[in-house]
Design a protein around this motif. Structure first.
Motif, PDB file in Angstrom:
ATOM      1  N   SER A  15       0.840  -1.200   0.000  1.00  0.00           N
ATOM      2  CA  SER A  15       0.000   0.000   0.000  1.00  0.00           C
ATOM      3  C   SER A  15       0.878   1.255   0.000  1.00  0.00           C
ATOM      4  O   SER A  15       2.047   1.210   0.416  1.00  0.00           O
ATOM      5  CB  SER A  15      -0.893   0.015   1.241  1.00  0.00           C
ATOM      6  N   PRO A  16       0.324   2.397  -0.424  1.00  0.00           N
ATOM      7  CA  PRO A  16       1.081   3.644  -0.315  1.00  0.00           C
ATOM      8  C   PRO A  16       1.559   3.928   1.115  1.00  0.00           C
ATOM      9  O   PRO A  16       2.674   4.410   1.309  1.00  0.00           O
ATOM     10  CB  PRO A  16       0.085   4.707  -0.807  1.00  0.00           C
ATOM     11  N   ASP A  17       0.734   3.593   2.117  1.00  0.00           N
ATOM     12  CA  ASP A  17       1.168   3.804   3.506  1.00  0.00           C
ATOM     13  C   ASP A  17       2.347   2.922   3.886  1.00  0.00           C
ATOM     14  O   ASP A  17       3.255   3.361   4.595  1.00  0.00           O
ATOM     15  CB  ASP A  17       0.006   3.578   4.479  1.00  0.00           C
ATOM     16  N   ALA A  18       2.356   1.677   3.428  1.00  0.00           N
ATOM     17  CA  ALA A  18       3.492   0.787   3.706  1.00  0.00           C
ATOM     18  C   ALA A  18       4.751   1.322   3.026  1.00  0.00           C
ATOM     19  O   ALA A  18       5.843   1.277   3.603  1.00  0.00           O
ATOM     20  CB  ALA A  18       3.189  -0.629   3.225  1.00  0.00           C
ATOM     21  N   ARG A  20       5.329   4.463   2.339  1.00  0.00           N
ATOM     22  CA  ARG A  20       5.704   5.663   3.105  1.00  0.00           C
ATOM     23  C   ARG A  20       6.550   5.263   4.319  1.00  0.00           C
ATOM     24  O   ARG A  20       7.546   5.904   4.638  1.00  0.00           O
ATOM     25  CB  ARG A  20       4.445   6.408   3.554  1.00  0.00           C
ATOM     26  N   THR A  21       6.167   4.190   4.977  1.00  0.00           N
ATOM     27  CA  THR A  21       6.928   3.717   6.136  1.00  0.00           C
ATOM     28  C   THR A  21       8.337   3.296   5.719  1.00  0.00           C
ATOM     29  O   THR A  21       9.310   3.595   6.415  1.00  0.00           O
ATOM     30  CB  THR A  21       6.193   2.540   6.814  1.00  0.00           C
ATOM     31  N   ARG A  24      10.361   6.497   5.043  1.00  0.00           N
ATOM     32  CA  ARG A  24      10.585   7.215   6.301  1.00  0.00           C
ATOM     33  C   ARG A  24      11.668   6.531   7.133  1.00  0.00           C
ATOM     34  O   ARG A  24      12.602   7.172   7.614  1.00  0.00           O
ATOM     35  CB  ARG A  24       9.290   7.306   7.113  1.00  0.00           C
ATOM     36  N   ARG A  77       2.241   1.636  -7.198  1.00  0.00           N
ATOM     37  CA  ARG A  77       1.990   2.548  -6.088  1.00  0.00           C
ATOM     38  C   ARG A  77       3.348   3.103  -5.678  1.00  0.00           C
ATOM     39  O   ARG A  77       4.361   2.479  -5.938  1.00  0.00           O
ATOM     40  CB  ARG A  77       1.366   1.800  -4.919  1.00  0.00           C
ATOM     41  N   ALA A  79       5.794   6.031  -2.949  1.00  0.00           N
ATOM     42  CA  ALA A  79       5.978   7.016  -1.885  1.00  0.00           C
ATOM     43  C   ALA A  79       7.396   7.543  -1.998  1.00  0.00           C
ATOM     44  O   ALA A  79       8.292   6.844  -2.458  1.00  0.00           O
ATOM     45  CB  ALA A  79       5.771   6.387  -0.503  1.00  0.00           C
ATOM     46  N   THR A  81      10.221  10.581   0.012  1.00  0.00           N
ATOM     47  CA  THR A  81      10.484  11.581   1.028  1.00  0.00           C
ATOM     48  C   THR A  81      11.668  12.418   0.594  1.00  0.00           C
ATOM     49  O   THR A  81      12.590  11.916  -0.059  1.00  0.00           O
ATOM     50  CB  THR A  81      10.740  10.959   2.413  1.00  0.00           C
ATOM     51  N   ARG A 110       5.414  11.994   0.531  1.00  0.00           N
ATOM     52  CA  ARG A 110       4.246  11.925  -0.351  1.00  0.00           C
ATOM     53  C   ARG A 110       4.025  10.455  -0.679  1.00  0.00           C
ATOM     54  O   ARG A 110       4.991   9.723  -0.901  1.00  0.00           O
ATOM     55  CB  ARG A 110       4.488  12.701  -1.645  1.00  0.00           C
ATOM     56  N   ALA A 111       2.784  10.035  -0.729  1.00  0.00           N
ATOM     57  CA  ALA A 111       2.434   8.661  -1.100  1.00  0.00           C
ATOM     58  C   ALA A 111       1.283   8.736  -2.089  1.00  0.00           C
ATOM     59  O   ALA A 111       0.460   9.662  -2.022  1.00  0.00           O
ATOM     60  CB  ALA A 111       2.047   7.842   0.126  1.00  0.00           C
TER      61      ALA A 111
END
Length: 162
Positions: A15-18, A20-21, A24, A77, A79, A81, A110-111
């Motif tokens: 996922s975009p959130d994964a 992003r992690t 980060r 997908r 992401a 930083t 950004r994701a």
């Protein structure tokens, strides 16, 4: 769970959130990537840092004036930083929003989903460094021109061109 189902599950895009992690966490460990950064005067410099079946991670450096132009990520997908410096991101909002311009300072993430098209550029006076994650790994990217009627695809490049 059958072996076939387990294999399919392992290949599902992150996922975009994964993603992003991932960027980060990597940005918080500069000892893993800072020594690899190169500043290239002709165009952005980039290096793949990680590659697996479900994602990949890239390190990119940007000198003032360098940009990607409008592009997509071939259905992946993603992401990213800004690890060092400052960049600007352009994208199209809905019919009533027009062109969106975002200033991305160091630490900004950004994701995005698989249909996202944007232009990332260094309009600052100093260099910048970014970390990017994509899932599935990039296989192609389309480039676009912004015209009065919107974005028009102008070319497609495959992974063999990077």
């Amino acid at each position: 769970m059958s072996l076939e189902l387990a294999s399919e599950t392992a290949r599902a895009p992150l996922s975009p959130d994964a993603l992003r992690t991932i960027v980060r966490d990597l940005a918080e460990q500069p000892d893993r990537w800072i020594h690899k950064v190169r500043l290239a005067t002709d165009e952005r410099w980039y290096e793949r840092l990680e590659s697996s079946e479900d994602h990949e991670v890239w390190l990119i450096s940007w000198l003032p004036g360098q940009s990607t132009g409008f592009h997509d990520h071939g259905g992946a997908r993603g992401a990213f930083t800004v690890a060092l410096g400052e960049l600007e991101e352009l994208s199209l909002g809905g019919a009533d929003q027009g062109l969106l311009i975002r200033r991305l300072s160091s630490g900004t993430m950004r994701a995005f989903g698989p249909e996202y098209v944007h232009d990332v550029r260094n309009t600052a006076s100093g260099p910048a460094v970014t970390l990017h994650a994509y899932s599935p790994p990039l296989s192609e990217m389309s480039h676009y021109e912004l015209r009065a009627g919107g974005l028009v695809r102008t070319s497609v490049e495959g992974a063999d061109q990077w």
